[in-house]
Design a protein around this motif. Sequence first.
Motif, short mmCIF file in Angstrom:
data_model
loop_
_atom_site.label_atom_id
_atom_site.label_comp_id
_atom_site.label_asym_id
_atom_site.label_seq_id
_atom_site.Cartn_x
_atom_site.Cartn_y
_atom_site.Cartn_z
N GLY A 721 0.81 -1.21 0.00
CA GLY A 721 0.00 0.00 0.00
C GLY A 721 0.84 1.25 0.00
O GLY A 721 0.52 2.24 -0.65
N ALA A 722 1.97 1.23 0.74
CA ALA A 722 2.83 2.41 0.84
C ALA A 722 4.04 2.30 -0.09
O ALA A 722 4.40 3.25 -0.77
CB ALA A 722 3.29 2.59 2.29
N LEU A 723 4.67 1.15 -0.10
CA LEU A 723 5.86 0.92 -0.91
C LEU A 723 5.63 -0.35 -1.73
O LEU A 723 5.83 -1.46 -1.22
CB LEU A 723 7.10 0.78 -0.02
N ALA A 724 5.19 -0.19 -2.95
CA ALA A 724 4.80 -1.33 -3.77
C ALA A 724 5.95 -2.31 -3.92
O ALA A 724 7.07 -1.94 -4.24
CB ALA A 724 4.36 -0.84 -5.15
N LYS A 761 10.03 -6.85 -4.65
CA LYS A 761 9.69 -7.35 -5.97
C LYS A 761 9.45 -6.19 -6.91
O LYS A 761 8.71 -5.25 -6.59
CB LYS A 761 8.43 -8.23 -5.90
N THR A 762 10.07 -6.28 -8.08
CA THR A 762 9.90 -5.25 -9.08
C THR A 762 10.06 -5.89 -10.46
O THR A 762 10.09 -7.12 -10.58
CB THR A 762 10.92 -4.11 -8.87
N MET A 763 10.13 -5.09 -11.49
CA MET A 763 10.32 -5.58 -12.84
C MET A 763 11.61 -5.00 -13.41
O MET A 763 11.94 -3.82 -13.19
CB MET A 763 9.14 -5.20 -13.74
N LEU A 764 12.36 -5.82 -14.14
CA LEU A 764 13.57 -5.39 -14.82
C LEU A 764 13.44 -5.79 -16.29
O LEU A 764 13.43 -6.98 -16.59
CB LEU A 764 14.81 -6.02 -14.19
N SER A 765 13.28 -4.81 -17.16
CA SER A 765 13.08 -5.08 -18.60
C SER A 765 11.92 -6.06 -18.80
O SER A 765 12.02 -7.04 -19.54
CB SER A 765 14.36 -5.63 -19.23
N ASN A 766 10.82 -5.79 -18.07
CA ASN A 766 9.59 -6.60 -18.16
C ASN A 766 9.75 -8.01 -17.62
O ASN A 766 8.95 -8.89 -17.95
CB ASN A 766 9.08 -6.65 -19.61
N HIS A 767 10.76 -8.24 -16.81
CA HIS A 767 10.96 -9.54 -16.18
C HIS A 767 10.92 -9.39 -14.66
O HIS A 767 11.51 -8.45 -14.12
CB HIS A 767 12.30 -10.17 -16.60
N PRO A 768 10.26 -10.33 -13.93
CA PRO A 768 10.18 -10.22 -12.47
C PRO A 768 11.57 -10.31 -11.81
O PRO A 768 12.34 -11.22 -12.11
CB PRO A 768 9.31 -11.42 -12.08
N LEU A 769 11.85 -9.38 -10.93
CA LEU A 769 13.10 -9.34 -10.18
C LEU A 769 12.76 -9.30 -8.69
O LEU A 769 11.97 -8.46 -8.26
CB LEU A 769 13.93 -8.12 -10.57
N THR A 770 13.38 -10.19 -7.91
CA THR A 770 13.16 -10.23 -6.47
C THR A 770 14.49 -10.07 -5.75
O THR A 770 15.44 -10.83 -6.01
CB THR A 770 12.50 -11.54 -6.03
N LEU A 771 14.57 -9.08 -4.86
CA LEU A 771 15.76 -8.85 -4.03
C LEU A 771 15.43 -9.28 -2.61
O LEU A 771 14.38 -8.93 -2.07
CB LEU A 771 16.15 -7.38 -4.06
N ARG A 772 16.34 -10.04 -1.98
CA ARG A 772 16.09 -10.56 -0.64
C ARG A 772 17.27 -10.23 0.28
O ARG A 772 18.43 -10.27 -0.13
CB ARG A 772 15.87 -12.08 -0.67
#
Length: 804
Positions: A721-724, A761-772
């Motif tokens: 809600g605050a930080l997608a 979770k975000t997108m990088l060049s239209n591909h899902p990217l997850t940082l942990r």
Amino acid sequence: MSHPSYTHKTLQLALLLAFQGSLASTVWAEEAASTMQAIRTYHIPAGELTTALQTLAGEAGLILTFTPEQTAGKQSSLLHGRYSVEQAFDILLTGSGLAAKKNAPNQYSLLKVTAPSPSATRSESKDIDTLPEVMVVDKKDQPASSALQNEGTAAQGYRVKTISSVGALGAMKLQDTPFSMSVVPRELIQNIQAQSPDDIYKVNPFARTTTPQITSWSPATNIRGFTAYNTAEDGLRRPYNHAAVTEDKERVEIMNGPSGFLYGAATPGGMVNFVYKRPTLERLNSVTLGNYGGDQYYVHGDFGGRIDDEGRAGYRLNVVRQDGNTAIDHQKIDRVLVSGAIDWQLTDQLLLELNASYNDYKTQGTSAYWFYDVKHGKAPDASKLWSQPWARDEFENTKLMGKLTYQLNDNITLRGAYMRDYVDRPLVIHTLNNVISNTAYNQIRTFSGRTKDTYDAAQAMADIRFDTGSAQHKLTVGYYMYSDKFYQTPANSNSGWLGPYSLNSPTYVAEPAFNGGSATYYAGYDLNENYLIGDAITLNEQWSALLGVNRSNILSQSFTQSGAKSQADYNKSRNSPSASLIFKPMPWLTTYASYIEGLEMGGRADSSAANPNQIMPPMITKQKEIGAKATVGNILLTSALFEIEKANEYTNSDNIYTQNGRQNHKGIEFSATGRATERLTVVGGLTLLDAKVRKSEFDGNLPMNVAEQHAKIYTEYDLSGALAGLTLTGGVQYTGKQQANDANTDSLPSVVTADIGARYKTMLSNHPLTLRLNINNMFDKNYWLNAYYVGTPRSVAFSANLQF
């Protein structure tokens, strides 16, 4: 059955849990009172349409009504990004012939729609963005494990519905199993960045690590006060699980308590089943770059998809390369994993599943084993290596597995499976520390030459469905086994006891010249064979039963270098019955009462005992359990009250290893897994024990290394809600006081540790990217796992995962 005794530690724990519950209730109330976001971020993987819709409803806080027939056999595409509820429904339902109808605020149902006329399509096309074509695949064309892949996602709060293997009985619904069972699914394994079974046991509601993998021994867990090495892979037993890996596992399923009827001879401390990843219906390309803590950098590739256009054959490949120092000084792990799977639907009735893996695992600076001539003091500094930098262990493990499932007709299913596991262990150098005073310890270094093991496991089962009057039966009959042929070298050596050394800091010395060859000889054979018959009886919608018996035989042989038997064969058999009654007063609530027995090979006296290498008689374990499982909203709640009794084995005051008296554990346990609110996920558990030794020289004592209170909670909070895309994570683990010897004259204090983390979770060049990011033991506490091993120091794990 009496209730466990309660101490002031229990009261403190209850207050802690009450505070957690109050906090969760406050968050829940705040969530319910807040205005629903018109646009929100979703990440729902492509897969079964039913699961995707359930996930969407859970994340958006909707009431969605539809029938199983409407979505049966239909698939959804990936939903990733920020959408309104209506847009999300449009994407998931594309190509399904269904549409979502809004009946009231936050209430929807599914309707069948007909294709528009070409003219209508043309007239509307200028106002509608064209969506990618979605292939709808009939259920029979899906991989057999596709349902498992769609269960237990982070969006579902890691709650699963299916147990893939209840021993020889095969798959069952988790809520309908009359045993206490839990699952750590793939996304939770990934999100906590689990490197070994130790990390999985830490987040599981009931298990706790007793022998860490970094010691180079097989990792062991303690459940209901009993320590065990019991493991299985895809339901097939294996005696040990050295150098275990997690990257190629779909989930880890844990059964609490004895499992003799289902898995054969085993200790009563539960059964841990590691389930391999299977081929994916849609193409999967996933690469992770990360660090497991210290300088343990790694790369992990996970690839899957179809082999043919019809989707009747698929593949899965996991590749890992890791090298670097751990968070402990002078300790290093160097490993390579290649693990592959192929599923092939040969005919509509016949499914072939194949697995092959190669695991090369080297540990330098393995952690030390401790024992005390004096009372345990504070735990040594866990960030320091208290063995030697040249202590090491090496494993080369090659595994082959095959399964056949034949649906003869609607009433008969035949299941066969075979696994062969080759383990080559070139050498092992262990260290043992003997603390002789409050300030000093002695150390012995032991060299063992090359050892080899060939593990076999097999199943041949038939599931037969039939009715007797109004009762429905699923009768399972068959045979299963596991064995170990082991080879060793004749020459092993040790340094003798050296020291004393100061407990202020470790003392390192040059590696001595150990004597030991590499030529091996056939040293022994262990075999457990089982014949099973079980009947799952459904009496009506509310009442059912599970009855069965297993005829189990244990054979153990040992040989000298010349080929002669070093002692008489150990050859024992016994029937292990089980009976359960299940009552479902409501579809969301299951209650049960069960009785199960298990057979366990008697322990062997070690070489320092007055009766060296003597094997005790077989031990029979008996467990009574009553429990309840309830799905409330998006949370699975479980509880169980149990009593376990088995023979007591220990070394007496005359230094004789003996079997005398009984060990009795009574207890109660609770767990909660799922989404407490739209954004809050909870995975937690509590075990309270009243464990006693009866009818021996230690009558009335608490068994060694048993914690009478054990609790943990792992939580995630979604800040979309605050930080997608941002999720905060954290966990707290509590282990109560333990006795450090059989006489109860030495004890270990209770301990609380905490972890914290985040993922984005975000997108990088239209591909899902997850940082942990995960920080384990964030306060860097030094503590005892038990009387023999020190806990892990603070470590920081981080990774980046890209799917393309």
